[in-house]
Design a protein around this motif. Structure first.
Motif, PDB file in Angstrom:
ATOM      1  N   LEU A 167       0.823  -1.210   0.000  1.00 33.08           N
ATOM      2  CA  LEU A 167       0.000   0.000   0.000  1.00 33.08           C
ATOM      3  C   LEU A 167       0.859   1.263   0.000  1.00 33.08           C
ATOM      4  CD1 LEU A 167      -2.774  -1.047   2.561  1.00 33.08           C
ATOM      5  CD2 LEU A 167      -3.049  -0.765   0.095  1.00 33.08           C
ATOM      6  N   ALA A 168       1.959   1.230   0.743  1.00 36.44           N
ATOM      7  CA  ALA A 168       2.829   2.403   0.819  1.00 36.44           C
ATOM      8  C   ALA A 168       3.484   2.701  -0.527  1.00 36.44           C
ATOM      9  CB  ALA A 168       3.897   2.175   1.893  1.00 36.44           C
ATOM     10  N   TYR A 169       3.970   1.671  -1.213  1.00 34.70           N
ATOM     11  CA  TYR A 169       4.600   1.890  -2.518  1.00 34.70           C
ATOM     12  C   TYR A 169       3.573   2.306  -3.564  1.00 34.70           C
ATOM     13  CZ  TYR A 169       9.355   0.443  -1.428  1.00 34.70           C
ATOM     14  OH  TYR A 169      10.633   0.388  -0.938  1.00 34.70           O
ATOM     15  N   ASP A 170       2.368   1.790  -3.446  1.00 32.75           N
ATOM     16  CA  ASP A 170       1.310   2.207  -4.361  1.00 32.75           C
ATOM     17  C   ASP A 170       0.906   3.652  -4.098  1.00 32.75           C
ATOM     18  OD1 ASP A 170      -0.863   1.279  -6.371  1.00 32.75           O
ATOM     19  OD2 ASP A 170      -1.998   2.220  -4.750  1.00 32.75           O
ATOM     20  N   LEU A 171       0.879   4.035  -2.828  1.00 31.11           N
ATOM     21  CA  LEU A 171       0.530   5.411  -2.465  1.00 31.11           C
ATOM     22  C   LEU A 171       1.572   6.400  -2.966  1.00 31.11           C
ATOM     23  CD1 LEU A 171      -1.318   7.349  -0.884  1.00 31.11           C
ATOM     24  CD2 LEU A 171       0.073   6.874   1.136  1.00 31.11           C
ATOM     25  N   ALA A 172       2.843   6.002  -2.936  1.00 30.28           N
ATOM     26  CA  ALA A 172       3.914   6.879  -3.408  1.00 30.28           C
ATOM     27  C   ALA A 172       4.002   6.936  -4.928  1.00 30.28           C
ATOM     28  CB  ALA A 172       5.254   6.416  -2.840  1.00 30.28           C
ATOM     29  N   GLY A 173       3.283   6.055  -5.609  1.00 28.49           N
ATOM     30  CA  GLY A 173       3.299   6.059  -7.063  1.00 28.49           C
ATOM     31  C   GLY A 173       4.503   5.367  -7.667  1.00 28.49           C
ATOM     32  N   ILE A 174       5.272   4.638  -6.865  1.00 33.57           N
ATOM     33  CA  ILE A 174       6.455   3.938  -7.375  1.00 33.57           C
ATOM     34  C   ILE A 174       6.074   2.625  -8.031  1.00 33.57           C
ATOM     35  CG2 ILE A 174       8.648   2.889  -6.710  1.00 33.57           C
ATOM     36  CD1 ILE A 174       8.817   4.886  -4.440  1.00 33.57           C
ATOM     37  N   ALA A 175       5.152   1.904  -7.420  1.00 34.88           N
ATOM     38  CA  ALA A 175       4.713   0.608  -7.928  1.00 34.88           C
ATOM     39  C   ALA A 175       3.210   0.499  -7.792  1.00 34.88           C
ATOM     40  CB  ALA A 175       5.409  -0.528  -7.173  1.00 34.88           C
ATOM     41  N   THR A 176       2.653  -0.511  -8.423  1.00 30.51           N
ATOM     42  CA  THR A 176       1.223  -0.768  -8.299  1.00 30.51           C
ATOM     43  C   THR A 176       0.985  -1.847  -7.250  1.00 30.51           C
ATOM     44  OG1 THR A 176       1.322  -2.392 -10.092  1.00 30.51           O
ATOM     45  CG2 THR A 176       0.778  -0.130 -10.681  1.00 30.51           C
ATOM     46  N   PHE A 177      -0.147  -1.738  -6.587  1.00 29.10           N
ATOM     47  CA  PHE A 177      -0.469  -2.685  -5.528  1.00 29.10           C
ATOM     48  C   PHE A 177      -0.617  -4.103  -6.077  1.00 29.10           C
ATOM     49  CE2 PHE A 177      -3.642  -5.016  -3.085  1.00 29.10           C
ATOM     50  CZ  PHE A 177      -3.102  -4.965  -1.813  1.00 29.10           C
ATOM     51  N   ALA A 178      -1.146  -4.239  -7.283  1.00 33.26           N
ATOM     52  CA  ALA A 178      -1.394  -5.569  -7.854  1.00 33.26           C
ATOM     53  C   ALA A 178      -0.095  -6.346  -8.037  1.00 33.26           C
ATOM     54  CB  ALA A 178      -2.126  -5.431  -9.184  1.00 33.26           C
ATOM     55  N   ALA A 179       0.962  -5.672  -8.515  1.00 30.55           N
ATOM     56  CA  ALA A 179       2.232  -6.367  -8.751  1.00 30.55           C
ATOM     57  C   ALA A 179       2.868  -6.828  -7.441  1.00 30.55           C
ATOM     58  CB  ALA A 179       3.195  -5.448  -9.504  1.00 30.55           C
ATOM     59  N   LEU A 180       2.835  -5.985  -6.422  1.00 38.16           N
ATOM     60  CA  LEU A 180       3.432  -6.350  -5.142  1.00 38.16           C
ATOM     61  C   LEU A 180       2.609  -7.412  -4.421  1.00 38.16           C
ATOM     62  CD1 LEU A 180       4.487  -2.808  -3.880  1.00 38.16           C
ATOM     63  CD2 LEU A 180       5.947  -4.561  -4.871  1.00 38.16           C
ATOM     64  N   ASP A 181       1.297  -7.296  -4.493  1.00 43.72           N
ATOM     65  CA  ASP A 181       0.454  -8.271  -3.797  1.00 43.72           C
ATOM     66  C   ASP A 181       0.527  -9.642  -4.460  1.00 43.72           C
ATOM     67  OD1 ASP A 181      -1.604  -8.651  -1.661  1.00 43.72           O
ATOM     68  OD2 ASP A 181      -2.839  -9.208  -3.370  1.00 43.72           O
ATOM     69  N   LEU A 182       0.787  -9.693  -5.757  1.00 46.72           N
ATOM     70  CA  LEU A 182       0.945 -10.979  -6.442  1.00 46.72           C
ATOM     71  C   LEU A 182       2.155 -11.730  -5.904  1.00 46.72           C
ATOM     72  CD1 LEU A 182      -0.195 -12.761  -8.714  1.00 46.72           C
ATOM     73  CD2 LEU A 182       1.414 -11.626 -10.270  1.00 46.72           C
ATOM     74  N   TRP A 183       3.231 -11.011  -5.614  1.00 49.04           N
ATOM     75  CA  TRP A 183       4.421 -11.637  -5.028  1.00 49.04           C
ATOM     76  C   TRP A 183       4.133 -12.124  -3.613  1.00 49.04           C
ATOM     77  CZ3 TRP A 183       8.842 -13.959  -5.384  1.00 49.04           C
ATOM     78  CH2 TRP A 183       9.774 -13.912  -4.354  1.00 49.04           C
ATOM     79  N   THR A 184       3.385 -11.353  -2.849  1.00 51.60           N
ATOM     80  CA  THR A 184       3.034 -11.768  -1.491  1.00 51.60           C
ATOM     81  C   THR A 184       2.214 -13.053  -1.503  1.00 51.60           C
ATOM     82  OG1 THR A 184       3.033  -9.446  -0.771  1.00 51.60           O
ATOM     83  CG2 THR A 184       1.921 -11.038   0.651  1.00 51.60           C
ATOM     84  N   GLN A 185       1.244 -13.136  -2.387  1.00 50.61           N
ATOM     85  CA  GLN A 185       0.440 -14.353  -2.493  1.00 50.61           C
ATOM     86  C   GLN A 185       1.290 -15.552  -2.876  1.00 50.61           C
ATOM     87  OE1 GLN A 185      -2.868 -13.700  -5.114  1.00 50.61           O
ATOM     88  NE2 GLN A 185      -3.607 -11.915  -4.008  1.00 50.61           N
ATOM     89  N   LYS A 186       2.250 -15.345  -3.744  1.00 48.07           N
ATOM     90  CA  LYS A 186       3.115 -16.443  -4.160  1.00 48.07           C
ATOM     91  C   LYS A 186       3.936 -16.968  -2.986  1.00 48.07           C
ATOM     92  CE  LYS A 186       6.782 -17.592  -7.446  1.00 48.07           C
ATOM     93  NZ  LYS A 186       7.592 -17.108  -8.593  1.00 48.07           N
TER      94      LYS A 186
END
Length: 346
Positions: A167-186
């Motif tokens: 959420l923090a990286y998505d809020l800063a506009g550096i990355a999207t939440f979907a890409a980071l959350d996909l790694w977490t699920q994996k």
């Protein structure tokens, strides 16, 4: 930056009294930020004739704006031009010691509305005050938000920490939440997979090590390349998805052999090496005595044995008595090995 913020531009237009329909018409024409509005026509602030600006507005709005509307559009145009010049100056004077640019409040609130509320950060937030040197060499008071370390013991707390990071990286506009959350699920799917026989589940330590390896590679690959291009995917997302399948990252998620299986293999190895011989290294023939069914405290020394220790005749391959078995240690065995022999060993 405020000059590229769509929300900040539209909110300012509403504050100046520009109608929402007119704002939507500008947005449909691609004018949705200070940067785009500042260069929408050839007119520049300070010129006597603003016909170019009025003509652009008439074409975009499909009607000539009223006198009151023209004053609002002119004011917004002057602000957009001033912010554009300020942005150019800050880019020219920017150095490594310059502070990071602050996201406009309107843009920040819009991003927060698109996410879930982060209660942990809100409740634990603190301000850290310190003295720093500015570009001119003077001292000034700097205030930065400080977050205490959060306990990540256990799978649930660790997953919550990963969620807050996304959420923090998505809020800063550096990355999207979907890409980071996909790694977490994996990662957590790997932890919940049933391992093969004699292998253990993926541990939390392995997950953290894999995550660290991934971030190191992404950091090295995207250094100085995080600025996204209009209409293109974020560079961070591209690198993150690429290195999430890298062998050096996935090697940390390999199931490890269980301790019970390792002990079992060690026992089988020692049994196969012994091949039925006695476990006593001093007993070369695997027999405790010459007589069958008898218990002797020692074995007679052969007549042709000429190994002497302290004046007593001994043989390294036969136990003389219980006393020798008790006092003979590894150093004495090494001594017996190194002593010269006059005849073949018994």
């Amino acid at each position: 930056m405020a000059i590229d913020s769509k929300v900040a531009f539209q909110n300012r237009a509403l504050e100046l009294g520009i109608d929402q329909l007119e704002i939507d018409a500008l947005d449909a024409a691609g004018i949705n930020s200070y940067a785009t509005y500042a260069y929408c026509s050839t007119y520049q602030p300070g010129q006597n004739d603003d016909t170019a600006l009025i003509g652009f507005l008439t074409t975009t709005l499909a009607a000539a704006p009223s006198a009151a509307s023209i004053t609002r559009f002119r004011r917004l145009f002057f602000e957009a031009h001033a912010l554009s010049l300020e942005d150019l100056k800050s880019r020219a004077d920017r150095s490594e010691s310059s502070e990071a640019r602050i996201i406009p409040l309107a843009e920040k609130m819009d991003r927060i509305r698109m996410q879930k509320q982060r209660h942990d950060e809100a409740l634990r937030s603190k301000v850290d005050t310190s003295l720093v040197l500015d570009n001119s060499g003077g001292l000034r008071l700097s205030k930065k938000q400080k977050l205490d370390d959060v306990n990540v013991t256990g799978e649930h707390k660790l997953r919550q920490a990963f969620l807050r990071r996304s959420l923090a990286y998505d809020l800063a506009g550096i990355a999207t939440f979907a890409a980071l959350d996909l790694w977490t699920q994996k990662l957590f799917e790997k932890m919940n997979e049933t391992p093969l026989t004699n292998y253990r589940h993926i541990s939390v330590e392995q997950v953290i090590n894999a995550d660290k390896a991934l971030w190191v590679k992404v950091s090295n690959d995207t250094r100085g390349k995080l600025q996204p291009k209009t209409g293109a995917d974020k560079p961070f997302d591209i690198a993150f998805e690429k290195f999430s399948e890298h062998p050096e990252v996935l090697q940390h998620l390999t199931p490890l052999q269980s301790v019970i299986s390792q002990k079992h293999d060690a026992t089988n190895t020692s049994s196969a090496t012994g091949k039925g011989k006695a476990s006593n290294p001093l007993d070369g023939k695997g027999k405790s005595s010459k007589g069958k069914g008898k218990t002797n405290t020692g074995i007679e020394v052969p007549d042709d044995c000429e190994i002497f220790v302290d004046g007593k005749q001994l043989c390294k391959r036969w136990q003389v008595d219980v006393f020798v078995l008790d006092v003979l240690n590894s150093n004495q065995l090494a001594l017996l090995e190194s002593m010269p022999r006059h005849r073949k060993p018994c």
